[in-house]
Design a protein around this motif. Structure first.
Motif, PDB file in Angstrom:
ATOM      1  N   VAL A  41      23.491  38.470  14.442  1.00 45.80           N
ATOM      2  CA  VAL A  41      23.080  37.357  14.855  1.00 45.80           C
ATOM      3  C   VAL A  41      21.353  37.642  14.655  1.00 45.80           C
ATOM      4  O   VAL A  41      20.673  38.248  15.164  1.00 45.80           O
ATOM      5  N   LEU A  64      25.420  35.050  11.659  1.00 43.11           N
ATOM      6  CA  LEU A  64      24.837  33.961  12.333  1.00 43.11           C
ATOM      7  C   LEU A  64      23.426  33.844  12.500  1.00 43.11           C
ATOM      8  O   LEU A  64      22.677  34.470  13.034  1.00 43.11           O
ATOM      9  N   ALA A 111      23.762  28.797  19.345  1.00 40.71           N
ATOM     10  CA  ALA A 111      24.198  30.288  19.103  1.00 40.71           C
ATOM     11  C   ALA A 111      25.193  30.944  20.086  1.00 40.71           C
ATOM     12  O   ALA A 111      26.039  31.361  19.750  1.00 40.71           O
TER      13      ALA A 111
END
Length: 120
Positions: free
Chosen positions: A19, A50, A81
């Protein structure tokens, strides 16, 4: 950022998920630096990137996908997210959450764990 991604790729567990938020204050080098991180994520075997944030995060995600990361996603904010991850994570997944402090991605970790997290 690349060292953190490399460490994630070496961790034992399920999928390796990165992420990644924007690296702020890079000036004219920002776009190239974000693309480099995306390519590096593919190089070290990250399974899902991500990217969180604005245009530079989108460039990171696009570069990761072009370089071979099997799954990529791009969202504009931390709340989206966290929601995405809640529906995606599986037991055993290894997750790296990394960005400049200004991105406040610690909020994502806090939302997922339900525990207070501070920016390190």
């Amino acid at each position: 950022m690349t060292e953190a991604a490399d460490s994630t790729a070496e961790a034992e567990g399920g999928r390796r998920i990165a992420v990644l938020g924007e690296m702020l204050e890079l000036g004219d080098q920002a776009v190239d630096a974000h693309r480099e991180v995306g390519r590096f994520a593919a190089e070290v075997g990250v399974d899902l990137v991500l990217a969180v944030g604005g245009a530079n995060a989108k460039q990171l995600a696009l570069a990761a996908g072009a370089a071979g990361v099997p799954e990529i996603a791009f969202v504009a904010d931390n709340e989206t997210a966290a929601t995405f991850l809640e529906s995606t994570l599986k037991r055993g997944d290894v997750v790296l959450v990394k960005a400049s402090r200004g991105g406040q991605l610690w909020q994502i970790a806090q939302a997922l764990t339900g525990q207070p997290v501070t920016s390190l």
